[in-house]
Motif scaffolding. Structure first.
Motif, PDB file in Angstrom:
ATOM      1  N   GLN A  30       0.935  -1.133  -0.239  1.00  0.00           N
ATOM      2  CA  GLN A  30      -0.290  -0.378  -0.153  1.00  0.00           C
ATOM      3  C   GLN A  30       0.838   1.305  -0.355  1.00  0.00           C
ATOM      4  N   PHE A  31       1.139   1.898  -1.020  1.00  0.00           N
ATOM      5  CA  PHE A  31       1.340   2.886  -1.186  1.00  0.00           C
ATOM      6  C   PHE A  31       0.461   4.819  -1.264  1.00  0.00           C
ATOM      7  N   GLU A  32       0.752   5.481   0.134  1.00  0.00           N
ATOM      8  CA  GLU A  32      -0.556   6.174   0.121  1.00  0.00           C
ATOM      9  C   GLU A  32      -0.295   7.069  -0.525  1.00  0.00           C
ATOM     10  N   GLN A  33       0.553   7.670  -0.816  1.00  0.00           N
ATOM     11  CA  GLN A  33       1.134   8.735  -1.206  1.00  0.00           C
ATOM     12  C   GLN A  33       0.519   8.597  -2.858  1.00  0.00           C
ATOM     13  N   GLU A  34       0.440   7.289  -3.083  1.00  0.00           N
ATOM     14  CA  GLU A  34      -0.806   7.424  -5.021  1.00  0.00           C
ATOM     15  C   GLU A  34      -1.999   7.592  -4.615  1.00  0.00           C
ATOM     16  N   TRP A  35      -2.980   7.338  -3.773  1.00  0.00           N
ATOM     17  CA  TRP A  35      -4.057   7.663  -2.917  1.00  0.00           C
ATOM     18  C   TRP A  35      -4.365   8.934  -2.680  1.00  0.00           C
ATOM     19  N   ILE A  36      -3.374   9.688  -2.138  1.00  0.00           N
ATOM     20  CA  ILE A  36      -3.499  11.121  -1.501  1.00  0.00           C
ATOM     21  C   ILE A  36      -3.204  11.633  -3.229  1.00  0.00           C
TER      22      ILE A  36
END
Length: 588
Positions: A30-36
């Motif tokens: 899970q790459f949170e930056q992609e979700w942001i």
């Protein structure tokens, strides 16, 4: 993407893989930056304020997510619909005419979500099936119901879902990216299934129209100035009995929906190469162009070709066409698309690996039996079968290799293949028959494909290598036979004994790393990880150190002065097999 949003359609549907969550390519998390970034796009364009934005999770969105329904899941935090819905949901769109169109999402992502590559197939739990049934019942009174999900049905374990979609006209999905293009099919129960290529790599998107209860669509690549969809009459190959097809023959206008960057100046319409006129812009909808026609003239049960030529004020031109029929019958054509979307691929993948392993075990048992059985001598000519049989009999005569290789084949069905942190914070085990993690059983996924590749490119070559090595060792130990090795045989021996083994070790290390890169510790502790390479090396070393007593088969040479000279194999001092050529010796 901001340009597509300017279309300002009534509804935009994102059918999963909101994020990529893979970097580098073999590792997933899970790459949170992609979700942001995804959330920022929605906020910057303000799209959710003037259109219904229906997004849902795909398998990339649940990589290494131990609880995708938890409020701590990044999908629940950053997606538009995830904030309100933890899994499947339904949305009903009501028009100014009080017509209702319902959209039901079907969430078939893994729970918990393990990392790539063993997170590819969709799976629906009994709990989620009950939820979808409830959502489906809420839409029964809608004018039209559309179901959508991330996975094509043929790539899921989704027993019972088709029954819940019996009042829907279409199931929209994606998932395969660009693996197979133009995947459209109408199932035997009348459900239309439409798979869409991805936006990330191919910039593909779909425009869907519903005209008098009849669905039409076109898929586009994001590099055109004009995007037209013929909404009436509908293309014959996509008609389904779930639609009110009798309305086609009652229609009074040809209708085409056009989205464009520049103003449209011409929409020329022709049927069967006969020009009918120029469609005009509708007063009620600036994206709709209409042309009166006499539907009865074409209601003859035959196919007709409708062609529309569109030009904007920048002189950009595009042609679109379809073949239509105003009869209520549907056309069934067995195409590549129907094959891909109709076959249950988890079952198909299960057959070759199961069959190959059973044949492998049976073959080993046969050669072992051939070594032990008692029979009279039989001549063997120089045939391909005998070239294979003799080395295999030598290999199977050694207990270590017979039991090790047959045991390894049986282990594919029984033991865990990979063990490690399959999702964040939780250790699980992957078997041939499924995955166990957090006390939850998940049905077989890509391990069927991974195992098939490993069989063909590692296990079978390893067997060939050990077979050649044991046979070479046996010939070397059998000093009573004078061996005159040809150049061809020498090259073959070097390849099968040395080069092939080097390949098998390198391949199993590479393939194990690729298969376990997302799972911590898995490469080291998994039986099909590093231990498998070590075990292969152990067997190879043992094959080079075998002693004559290890073989349950013996190759000898006998000479009779007055008649025959032949090479034979003696088995348990009871059986002999001729492997040489008889040569008459003349008496002096």
């Amino acid at each position: 993407m901001s340009y597509l949003i300017k279309f300002k359609s009534n509804l935009i549907n994102h059918i999963g893989d909101l994020t990529h969550n893979r970097h580098p390519e073999y590792v997933s998390r899970q790459f949170e930056q992609e979700w942001i970034i995804y959330q920022r796009i929605l906020n910057r364009t303000n799209v959710t304020q003037y259109t219904a934005w229906l997004d849902m999770r795909g398998n990339h969105d649940v990589y290494m997510d131990p609880d995708s329904q938890s409020s701590k899941s990044l999908y629940r935090i950053y997606s538009h619909q995830g904030i309100s819905h933890k899994a499947s949901y339904q949305y009903t769109l009501t028009t100014s005419d009080n017509d209702t169109y319902s959209f039901v999402s079907i969430d078939m992502c893994q729970r918990p979500g393990i990392g790539a590559p063993l997170n590819f197939l969709g799976y629906i739990s009994k709990e989620e099936l009950k939820n979808i049934k409830k959502l489906s019942e809420q839409t029964r009174n809608s004018n039209t119901t559309i179901f959508f999900g991330h996975y094509p049905l043929s790539f899921t374990y989704s027993k019972g879902v088709n029954e819940l979609m019996r009042h829907g006209i279409v199931y929209l999905n994606g998932h395969l990216h660009s693996s197979v293009k133009n995947l459209y099919a109408r199932h035997s129960d009348g459900l239309l299934e439409l798979e869409l290529e991805d936006w990330k790599r191919n910039r593909r998107f779909r425009i869907v129209t519903i005209d008098s209860g009849i669905l039409s669509f076109e898929d586009f690549r994001f590099d055109q100035p004009i995007y037209p969809v013929i909404s009436n009459p509908k293309a014959a190959k996509f008609k389904t009995p779930r639609e009110p097809l009798d309305r086609l023959s009652q229609s009074t206008h040809i209708r085409v929906v056009v989205f464009s960057k520049w103003p449209i100046v011409d929409v020329n319409v022709s049927i069967d190469s006969k020009y009918l006129g120029n469609a005009t812009q509708s007063i009620d909808n600036k994206n709709l162009y209409v042309l009166p026609w006499d539907a009865n003239f074409y209601n003859d049960g035959h196919l007709h070709k409708l062609k529309i030529e569109i030009k904007d004020n920048q002189n950009n031109r595009i042609n679109t066409e379809n073949e239509f029929s105003l009869s209520t019958t549907t056309i069934t054509v067995w195409t590549r698309s129907k094959f891909v979307l109709s076959i249950h691929w988890p079952t198909i993948w299960l057959l070759p690996i199961t069959g190959a392993l059973f044949l492998y075990i049976i073959a080993f048992m046969f050669f072992r039996y051939s070594v032990k059985r008692t029979a009279s001598c039989c001549d063997i000519g120089f045939t391909l079968w005998n070239i294979i049989r003799l080395p295999m009999m030598v290999l199977c005569s050694v207990d270590l290799f017979y039991y090790s290789l047959t045991g390894l084949a049986l282990y594919h069905f029984i033991g865990p293949w990979y063990i490690g942190y399959l999702t964040n914070g939780y250790i699980g085990a992957i078997f041939f028959w499924g995955t166990i993690i957090r006390g939850i059983y998940l049905p077989p996924d890509m391990q069927l494909y991974v195992g098939s590749v490993q069989l063909v490119l590692f296990f079978f070559p390893l067997t060939l290598c050990l077979c050649a090595s044991c046979y070479s060792r046996y010939i070397l130990l059998q000093s009573r036979i004078s061996v005159a090795e040809s150049q061809c045989n020498r090259v073959l021996r070097i390849f099968t004994v040395y080069i092939l083994f080097g390949y098998t070790v390198l391949f199993v290390l590479y393939w194990s790393f690729v298969s376990t890169a997302s799972y911590k510790l898995a490469f080291i502790i998994s039986p099909f990880g590093l231990p498998l390479a070590i075990f292969s090396l152990f067997l190879y070393v043992k094959s080079k150190r075998l002693k004559m007593k290890d073989f349950k088969i013996q190759l000898v040479k006998t000479d009779n002065d007055n008649s025959v000279s032949e090479n034979i194999i003696e088995v348990d001092e009871c059986r002999c097999i001729s492997i040489g050529t008889r040569t008459a010796i003349k008496d002096d």
